[in-house]
Design an enzyme around this catalytic site. Structure first.
Site, PDB file in Angstrom:
ATOM      1  N   GLY A  46       0.844  -1.185   0.000  1.00  0.00           N
ATOM      2  CA  GLY A  46       0.000   0.000   0.000  1.00  0.00           C
ATOM      3  C   GLY A  46       0.879   1.234   0.000  1.00  0.00           C
ATOM      4  O   GLY A  46       2.059   1.162   0.375  1.00  0.00           O
ATOM      5  N   GLN A  51       2.885  10.030   1.606  1.00  0.00           N
ATOM      6  CA  GLN A  51       4.151   9.313   1.820  1.00  0.00           C
ATOM      7  C   GLN A  51       5.187   9.637   0.725  1.00  0.00           C
ATOM      8  O   GLN A  51       6.364   9.314   0.893  1.00  0.00           O
ATOM      9  CB  GLN A  51       3.908   7.808   1.852  1.00  0.00           C
ATOM     10  CG  GLN A  51       3.121   7.337   3.093  1.00  0.00           C
ATOM     11  CD  GLN A  51       2.941   5.847   3.100  1.00  0.00           C
ATOM     12  OE1 GLN A  51       2.025   5.313   2.459  1.00  0.00           O
ATOM     13  NE2 GLN A  51       3.802   5.145   3.796  1.00  0.00           N
ATOM     14  N   CYS A  94       5.007   0.001   8.024  1.00  0.00           N
ATOM     15  CA  CYS A  94       4.738   1.219   7.257  1.00  0.00           C
ATOM     16  C   CYS A  94       6.019   1.647   6.540  1.00  0.00           C
ATOM     17  O   CYS A  94       7.096   1.675   7.153  1.00  0.00           O
ATOM     18  CB  CYS A  94       4.276   2.331   8.188  1.00  0.00           C
ATOM     19  SG  CYS A  94       3.811   3.844   7.315  1.00  0.00           S
ATOM     20  N   LEU A  95       5.899   1.963   5.277  1.00  0.00           N
ATOM     21  CA  LEU A  95       7.084   2.370   4.506  1.00  0.00           C
ATOM     22  C   LEU A  95       7.656   3.684   5.031  1.00  0.00           C
ATOM     23  O   LEU A  95       8.809   4.004   4.756  1.00  0.00           O
ATOM     24  CB  LEU A  95       6.720   2.493   3.027  1.00  0.00           C
ATOM     25  CG  LEU A  95       6.278   1.179   2.363  1.00  0.00           C
ATOM     26  CD1 LEU A  95       5.775   1.431   0.957  1.00  0.00           C
ATOM     27  CD2 LEU A  95       7.386   0.144   2.379  1.00  0.00           C
ATOM     28  N   HIS A 136      -5.363   1.430   7.167  1.00  0.00           N
ATOM     29  CA  HIS A 136      -4.005   1.961   7.352  1.00  0.00           C
ATOM     30  C   HIS A 136      -3.745   3.106   6.371  1.00  0.00           C
ATOM     31  O   HIS A 136      -3.206   4.150   6.755  1.00  0.00           O
ATOM     32  CB  HIS A 136      -2.996   0.820   7.129  1.00  0.00           C
ATOM     33  CG  HIS A 136      -1.559   1.222   7.236  1.00  0.00           C
ATOM     34  ND1 HIS A 136      -0.729   0.787   8.241  1.00  0.00           N
ATOM     35  CD2 HIS A 136      -0.791   1.998   6.434  1.00  0.00           C
ATOM     36  CE1 HIS A 136       0.495   1.300   8.066  1.00  0.00           C
ATOM     37  NE2 HIS A 136       0.480   2.031   6.983  1.00  0.00           N
ATOM     38  N   GLU A 137      -4.150   2.909   5.110  1.00  0.00           N
ATOM     39  CA  GLU A 137      -3.882   3.944   4.090  1.00  0.00           C
ATOM     40  C   GLU A 137      -4.779   5.167   4.267  1.00  0.00           C
ATOM     41  O   GLU A 137      -4.321   6.307   4.130  1.00  0.00           O
ATOM     42  CB  GLU A 137      -4.062   3.352   2.675  1.00  0.00           C
ATOM     43  CG  GLU A 137      -3.178   2.169   2.347  1.00  0.00           C
ATOM     44  CD  GLU A 137      -1.701   2.418   2.666  1.00  0.00           C
ATOM     45  OE1 GLU A 137      -1.029   1.431   3.007  1.00  0.00           O
ATOM     46  OE2 GLU A 137      -1.245   3.574   2.617  1.00  0.00           O
ATOM     47  N   HIS A 140      -3.485   7.461   6.769  1.00  0.00           N
ATOM     48  CA  HIS A 140      -2.414   8.342   6.272  1.00  0.00           C
ATOM     49  C   HIS A 140      -2.987   9.666   5.754  1.00  0.00           C
ATOM     50  O   HIS A 140      -2.361  10.711   5.888  1.00  0.00           O
ATOM     51  CB  HIS A 140      -1.631   7.674   5.130  1.00  0.00           C
ATOM     52  CG  HIS A 140      -0.470   6.817   5.572  1.00  0.00           C
ATOM     53  ND1 HIS A 140       0.610   7.304   6.269  1.00  0.00           N
ATOM     54  CD2 HIS A 140      -0.228   5.506   5.397  1.00  0.00           C
ATOM     55  CE1 HIS A 140       1.471   6.318   6.512  1.00  0.00           C
ATOM     56  NE2 HIS A 140       0.990   5.213   5.991  1.00  0.00           N
TER      57      HIS A 140
HETATM   58  O1  K2U Z   1       1.303   2.615   4.200  1.00  0.00           O
HETATM   59  C1  K2U Z   1       2.285   1.919   4.020  1.00  0.00           C
HETATM   60  O2  K2U Z   1       3.415   2.248   4.391  1.00  0.00           O
HETATM   61  C2  K2U Z   1       2.096   0.602   3.340  1.00  0.00           C
HETATM   62  C3  K2U Z   1       2.273  -0.582   4.234  1.00  0.00           C
HETATM   63  C4  K2U Z   1       0.948  -1.285   4.086  1.00  0.00           C
HETATM   64  C5  K2U Z   1       0.486  -2.130   5.197  1.00  0.00           C
HETATM   65  C6  K2U Z   1      -0.737  -1.830   5.796  1.00  0.00           C
HETATM   66  C7  K2U Z   1      -1.234  -2.607   6.810  1.00  0.00           C
HETATM   67  C8  K2U Z   1      -0.533  -3.723   7.226  1.00  0.00           C
HETATM   68  C9  K2U Z   1       0.691  -4.024   6.629  1.00  0.00           C
HETATM   69  C10 K2U Z   1       1.219  -3.228   5.608  1.00  0.00           C
HETATM   70  C11 K2U Z   1       3.539  -1.225   3.681  1.00  0.00           C
HETATM   71  O3  K2U Z   1       3.240  -2.062   2.647  1.00  0.00           O
HETATM   72  S1  K2U Z   1       4.654  -1.830   4.838  1.00  0.00           S
HETATM   73  C12 K2U Z   1       5.433  -3.184   4.198  1.00  0.00           C
HETATM   74  C13 K2U Z   1       4.682  -4.440   4.583  1.00  0.00           C
HETATM   75  C14 K2U Z   1       4.195  -5.286   3.614  1.00  0.00           C
HETATM   76  C15 K2U Z   1       3.483  -6.425   3.984  1.00  0.00           C
HETATM   77  C16 K2U Z   1       3.250  -6.726   5.319  1.00  0.00           C
HETATM   78  C17 K2U Z   1       3.758  -5.874   6.297  1.00  0.00           C
HETATM   79  C18 K2U Z   1       4.473  -4.710   5.932  1.00  0.00           C
HETATM   80 ZN    ZN Z   2       1.911   3.371   6.233  1.00  0.00          ZN
END
Ligand code: K2U
Ligand code: ZN
Length: 174
Positions: A46, A51, A94-95, A136-137, A140
């Site tokens: 996501g 971001q 979170c990235l 989550h998004e 943001h």
């Molecule tokens: O917003 C972001 O930074 C994207 C996150 C998305 C995410 C949301 C909820 C739960 C896990 C991830 C990124 O993709 S973080 C990288 C990642 C990918 C898979 C699982 C966990 C973390």
């Molecule tokens: Zn995030």
């Protein structure tokens, strides 16, 4: 297409309430393609526009597995119109907060209304892991980060760690 640098905490843009998208045009679709390329390259599942330092209400997601065809999902001006009563805990990352993961509890299901990349209104209801990613998004876009759901002590430890790392990085002479 362009891979944009991803902004990390404690940047102020990650705490802004983002502005609604006014027009779905070629320029926005170019940004959408750039965001998808940036997300896949991270790699992530996501990405929200703030971001990459663009505080508008635009998110992209793709929870497909590596061995599956890509299934990009683009939401313009997303609005979660209902949450399930059931709640679920999931590990989140979170990235913008690299290499930090924590279990967060959220409603298990959501119904979200949004505009798609063709400018068409859409409504999606899901109670899969996608519901967690959508929340989550969308957080943001309102300047909220998953660490805000932790205890104040844990959240302050994470923020202090990143502030210290940024100070060390800015003091390092090349
Ligand atoms: O917003 C972001 O930074 C994207 C996150 C998305 C995410 C949301 C909820 C739960 C896990 C991830 C990124 O993709 S973080 C990288 C990642 C990918 C898979 C699982 C966990 C973390
Ligand atoms: Zn995030």
């Amino acid at each position: 297409m362009t891979i944009h640098p991803i902004i990390t905490i404690p940047a102020a843009v990650l705490r802004k309430t983002c502005k609604p998208v006014e027009r779905v045009d070629g320029e926005l679709n170019q940004l959408i393609d750039d965001m998808l390329e940036t997300m896949y390259a991270a790699p992530g599942i996501g990405l929200a526009a703030p971001q990459i330092n663009i505080p508008i209400r635009l998110i992209v997601m793709d929870i497909s597995r590596e061995d599956e065809d890509k299934q990009p999902l683009v939401m313009i001006n997303p609005k979660i119109v209902s949450f399930s009563e059931a709640r679920r805990r999931h590990e989140e990352g979170c990235l913008s907060i690299p290499e930090y993961y924590a279990e967060i509890e959220r409603p298990a299901g959501v119904t979200v209304q949004y505009i798609d990349r063709n400018g068409e209104p859409q409504e999606l209801t899901t109670d899969s892991f996608l519901a967690t990613v959508i929340q989550h998004e969308v957080d943001h876009l309102d300047g909220k980060l998953f660490i805000d759901y932790l205890s104040r002590l844990k959240r302050d430890i994470v923020i202090r760690k990143f502030k210290k790392a940024k100070r060390r990085a800015s003091n390092t002479t090349l």
